[in-house]
Design an enzyme around this catalytic site. Sequence first.
Site, PDB file in Angstrom:
ATOM      1  N   ASN A 163       0.877  -1.168   0.000  1.00 56.28           N
ATOM      2  CA  ASN A 163       0.000   0.000   0.000  1.00 56.28           C
ATOM      3  C   ASN A 163       0.918   1.222   0.000  1.00 56.28           C
ATOM      4  O   ASN A 163       1.463   1.597   1.039  1.00 56.28           O
ATOM      5  CB  ASN A 163      -0.878  -0.048   1.263  1.00 56.28           C
ATOM      6  CG  ASN A 163      -1.832   1.127   1.343  1.00 56.28           C
ATOM      7  OD1 ASN A 163      -1.774   2.046   0.511  1.00 56.28           O
ATOM      8  ND2 ASN A 163      -2.699   1.100   2.334  1.00 56.28           N
TER       9      ASN A 163
ATOM     10  N   ARG B  22      -2.528  -2.079  -3.484  1.00 61.69           N
ATOM     11  CA  ARG B  22      -3.744  -1.306  -3.272  1.00 61.69           C
ATOM     12  C   ARG B  22      -3.641  -0.082  -4.184  1.00 61.69           C
ATOM     13  O   ARG B  22      -2.699   0.706  -4.073  1.00 61.69           O
ATOM     14  CB  ARG B  22      -3.835  -0.841  -1.819  1.00 61.69           C
ATOM     15  CG  ARG B  22      -5.017   0.059  -1.630  1.00 61.69           C
ATOM     16  CD  ARG B  22      -5.006   0.711  -0.273  1.00 61.69           C
ATOM     17  NE  ARG B  22      -6.178   1.546  -0.142  1.00 61.69           N
ATOM     18  CZ  ARG B  22      -6.195   2.713   0.470  1.00 61.69           C
ATOM     19  NH1 ARG B  22      -5.085   3.179   1.005  1.00 61.69           N
ATOM     20  NH2 ARG B  22      -7.285   3.397   0.555  1.00 61.69           N
TER      21      ARG B  22
ATOM     22  N   HIS C 143     -12.842   2.745   0.040  1.00 64.58           N
ATOM     23  CA  HIS C 143     -12.844   1.688   1.067  1.00 64.58           C
ATOM     24  C   HIS C 143     -13.500   0.404   0.554  1.00 64.58           C
ATOM     25  O   HIS C 143     -13.956  -0.424   1.336  1.00 64.58           O
ATOM     26  CB  HIS C 143     -13.642   2.113   2.328  1.00 64.58           C
ATOM     27  CG  HIS C 143     -13.003   3.167   3.160  1.00 64.58           C
ATOM     28  ND1 HIS C 143     -13.764   4.097   3.848  1.00 64.58           N
ATOM     29  CD2 HIS C 143     -11.734   3.440   3.454  1.00 64.58           C
ATOM     30  CE1 HIS C 143     -12.966   4.910   4.517  1.00 64.58           C
ATOM     31  NE2 HIS C 143     -11.714   4.527   4.289  1.00 64.58           N
TER      32      HIS C 143
ATOM     33  N   HIS D  74     -17.580   1.399   7.802  1.00 60.69           N
ATOM     34  CA  HIS D  74     -16.119   1.450   7.986  1.00 60.69           C
ATOM     35  C   HIS D  74     -15.828   2.772   8.693  1.00 60.69           C
ATOM     36  O   HIS D  74     -15.836   3.837   8.071  1.00 60.69           O
ATOM     37  CB  HIS D  74     -15.415   1.368   6.627  1.00 60.69           C
ATOM     38  CG  HIS D  74     -13.920   1.466   6.713  1.00 60.69           C
ATOM     39  ND1 HIS D  74     -13.076   0.404   6.490  1.00 60.69           N
ATOM     40  CD2 HIS D  74     -13.113   2.512   7.014  1.00 60.69           C
ATOM     41  CE1 HIS D  74     -11.824   0.790   6.648  1.00 60.69           C
ATOM     42  NE2 HIS D  74     -11.821   2.068   6.962  1.00 60.69           N
ATOM     43  N   LEU D  75     -15.626   2.703  10.001  1.00 59.53           N
ATOM     44  CA  LEU D  75     -15.472   3.922  10.792  1.00 59.53           C
ATOM     45  C   LEU D  75     -14.043   3.998  11.331  1.00 59.53           C
ATOM     46  O   LEU D  75     -13.712   3.420  12.368  1.00 59.53           O
ATOM     47  CB  LEU D  75     -16.481   3.926  11.961  1.00 59.53           C
ATOM     48  CG  LEU D  75     -17.941   3.620  11.589  1.00 59.53           C
ATOM     49  CD1 LEU D  75     -18.837   3.637  12.829  1.00 59.53           C
ATOM     50  CD2 LEU D  75     -18.468   4.575  10.538  1.00 59.53           C
TER      51      LEU D  75
ATOM     52  N   ASN E 254     -10.222   6.627  10.668  1.00 59.78           N
ATOM     53  CA  ASN E 254      -9.856   8.027  10.478  1.00 59.78           C
ATOM     54  C   ASN E 254     -10.591   8.565   9.244  1.00 59.78           C
ATOM     55  O   ASN E 254     -11.143   9.653   9.255  1.00 59.78           O
ATOM     56  CB  ASN E 254      -8.341   8.102  10.322  1.00 59.78           C
ATOM     57  CG  ASN E 254      -7.844   9.476  10.622  1.00 59.78           C
ATOM     58  OD1 ASN E 254      -8.510  10.274  11.307  1.00 59.78           O
ATOM     59  ND2 ASN E 254      -6.691   9.802  10.084  1.00 59.78           N
TER      60      ASN E 254
ATOM     61  N   ARG F 279     -11.766  15.382   7.921  1.00 61.94           N
ATOM     62  CA  ARG F 279     -12.566  15.790   6.752  1.00 61.94           C
ATOM     63  C   ARG F 279     -13.980  16.186   7.171  1.00 61.94           C
ATOM     64  O   ARG F 279     -14.545  15.605   8.095  1.00 61.94           O
ATOM     65  CB  ARG F 279     -12.678  14.646   5.742  1.00 61.94           C
ATOM     66  CG  ARG F 279     -11.358  14.240   5.138  1.00 61.94           C
ATOM     67  CD  ARG F 279     -11.592  13.269   3.978  1.00 61.94           C
ATOM     68  NE  ARG F 279     -10.353  12.608   3.620  1.00 61.94           N
ATOM     69  CZ  ARG F 279     -10.187  11.291   3.598  1.00 61.94           C
ATOM     70  NH1 ARG F 279     -11.186  10.467   3.891  1.00 61.94           N
ATOM     71  NH2 ARG F 279      -9.031  10.775   3.267  1.00 61.94           N
TER      72      ARG F 279
ATOM     73  N   GLU G 177      -7.896  -5.589   5.005  1.00 59.04           N
ATOM     74  CA  GLU G 177      -7.766  -5.237   3.591  1.00 59.04           C
ATOM     75  C   GLU G 177      -6.606  -5.975   2.937  1.00 59.04           C
ATOM     76  O   GLU G 177      -6.679  -6.356   1.772  1.00 59.04           O
ATOM     77  CB  GLU G 177      -7.597  -3.711   3.453  1.00 59.04           C
ATOM     78  CG  GLU G 177      -8.907  -2.974   3.701  1.00 59.04           C
ATOM     79  CD  GLU G 177      -8.735  -1.515   4.062  1.00 59.04           C
ATOM     80  OE1 GLU G 177      -8.210  -1.251   5.164  1.00 59.04           O
ATOM     81  OE2 GLU G 177      -9.123  -0.647   3.278  1.00 59.04           O
TER      82      GLU G 177
HETATM   83  P1  ADP Z   1      -7.264   4.601   9.040  1.00 53.75           P
HETATM   84  O1  ADP Z   1      -8.430   5.240   8.308  1.00 53.75           O
HETATM   85  O2  ADP Z   1      -6.115   5.517   9.241  1.00 53.75           O
HETATM   86  O3  ADP Z   1      -6.921   3.224   8.531  1.00 53.75           O
HETATM   87  P2  ADP Z   1      -8.164   3.242  11.444  1.00 53.75           P
HETATM   88  O4  ADP Z   1      -9.209   2.355  10.892  1.00 53.75           O
HETATM   89  O5  ADP Z   1      -6.911   2.626  11.934  1.00 53.75           O
HETATM   90  O6  ADP Z   1      -7.861   4.446  10.470  1.00 53.75           O
HETATM   91  O7  ADP Z   1      -8.810   4.104  12.624  1.00 53.75           O
HETATM   92  C1  ADP Z   1      -8.072   5.031  13.329  1.00 53.75           C
HETATM   93  C2  ADP Z   1      -8.994   5.780  14.263  1.00 53.75           C
HETATM   94  O8  ADP Z   1      -9.731   4.857  15.069  1.00 53.75           O
HETATM   95  C3  ADP Z   1      -8.260   6.648  15.268  1.00 53.75           C
HETATM   96  O9  ADP Z   1      -8.003   7.924  14.744  1.00 53.75           O
HETATM   97  C4  ADP Z   1      -9.235   6.718  16.409  1.00 53.75           C
HETATM   98  O10 ADP Z   1     -10.124   7.805  16.204  1.00 53.75           O
HETATM   99  C5  ADP Z   1     -10.022   5.440  16.313  1.00 53.75           C
HETATM  100  N1  ADP Z   1      -9.695   4.482  17.381  1.00 53.75           N
HETATM  101  C6  ADP Z   1      -8.709   3.568  17.417  1.00 53.75           C
HETATM  102  N2  ADP Z   1      -8.736   2.874  18.586  1.00 53.75           N
HETATM  103  C7  ADP Z   1      -9.776   3.350  19.280  1.00 53.75           C
HETATM  104  C8  ADP Z   1     -10.345   3.067  20.561  1.00 53.75           C
HETATM  105  N3  ADP Z   1      -9.836   2.135  21.355  1.00 53.75           N
HETATM  106  N4  ADP Z   1     -11.408   3.793  20.952  1.00 53.75           N
HETATM  107  C9  ADP Z   1     -11.926   4.763  20.163  1.00 53.75           C
HETATM  108  N5  ADP Z   1     -11.446   5.060  18.944  1.00 53.75           N
HETATM  109  C10 ADP Z   1     -10.389   4.386  18.510  1.00 53.75           C
END
Ligand code: ADP
Length: 401
Positions: free
Chosen positions: A7, A91, A180, A208-209, A211, A241, A385
């Site tokens: 990636n 990717r 995504h 998909h929640l 960043n 964003r 992924e």
């Molecule tokens: P990316 O889109 O960069 O791949 P990820 O899927 O790794 O992102 O998600 C990162 C985000 O997940 C962090 O910025 C944070 O907001 C959230 N996150 C990670 N661990 C936790 C947790 N234990 N509790 C709440 N939010 C979390």
Amino acid sequence: MLVLVLNCGSSSIKSQLLDLERGTVLAKGLLEKIGLPDCFFTYEPSGRETVSFPVEAKDHFSGLEVVTSALTHPAYGAVKDLKEIDAIGHRVVHGGEKFSNAVLITDEVMEVVEECAALAPLHNPANIMGIRACKRFMPDTPQVAVFDTAFHQTIPKHIFLYALPYEYYSKYKLRRYGFHGTSHQYVAQKAAEMLDRPLEELRLITCHLGNGSSVTAVKNGCSLDTSMGFTPLEGLVMGTRTGDIDPAIALFLMEKEGLSTQEVDDLFNKKSGFLGLSGLSNDVRDLRAAAAKGHKRARIALEVYPYRVKKRIGSYAAAMGGVDAIVFTAGIGENDPQMRADICAGLEFLGVDIDPRKNKATRGKAGDISTESAKVRVLVIPTNEELMIARETKRVVEAAK
Ligand code: ADP
């Protein structure tokens, strides 16, 4: 089959070497800050200690040299020779309208990926550099492109079109694409396995929640609608964003604040979302800690986010004429029970009913967090992924033999 998944971002290379027959990850690597003096490499060989060290990597070619040297290192390498690697899966962020599936990379494919760079100027050029670098270091190894947009190519025209003059669609391919896709597809397949029902019969809403955040309506195994659009800016509130806003705001701010197009782009993509609302951080963990101490803007940011997700879930249930399961994945979706509870609160009318104990106990692992009697299952499924890209790579390479 050994597949190297890459990636390549604008300043980073994430890598994973997977053994698909054994179902194992042999090594993971993260090269950060390519082109900068503090470029750094972290390498995790399976079952051995992680090594990390500063490196000099002025571009993606020298970056890939770092990655491949680690993979063949006498002390901590995963293979003796790069020739042991059967295929490389990349990717690639944008496949435009040309690619609805992963493809074997040929000169013709590269031309189209380069054309698509106009649609994803921040992402595709880095992906292209990664592919070129692999060609140099591993010239005989087949390479496959797996597109973030491909899964969403089933979205029908009346859903992907913006209500702009039609000629902009014809001229610039200005439309909703969605992103995504690899993650949404992976968790949809996993959900069908967990529910022990054919994916082709299911109406799923995959959230998909992370960043970056997006929600997809997956009907009968195909993407019907998704919250991201022409770019990943549309849809939900994200780390930095805006998500959906009235487009007139751009014009208003340009006039009032004298902002340039680049500054507006920066504002909407890098300074908004959780960071902009809270003035504190893009990370939900930081916001929870601050909100607990009474930080008002952190608190409101944590209210804005789940409301938007809930609204999407409602609209996608309407779009599909119902929903069988809602899936939560990525950083927030997998790890934040409070956010899941806030999103699900008020969705009882749809048949959603989560069990607070199961919800609280499910962090970073798969589980069904609904009550026994709930009509709509609510699942937590860690996304993968890299595994999806590796599987797609294997499928494409074997089909081409
Ligand atoms: P990316 O889109 O960069 O791949 P990820 O899927 O790794 O992102 O998600 C990162 C985000 O997940 C962090 O910025 C944070 O907001 C959230 N996150 C990670 N661990 C936790 C947790 N234990 N509790 C709440 N939010 C979390």
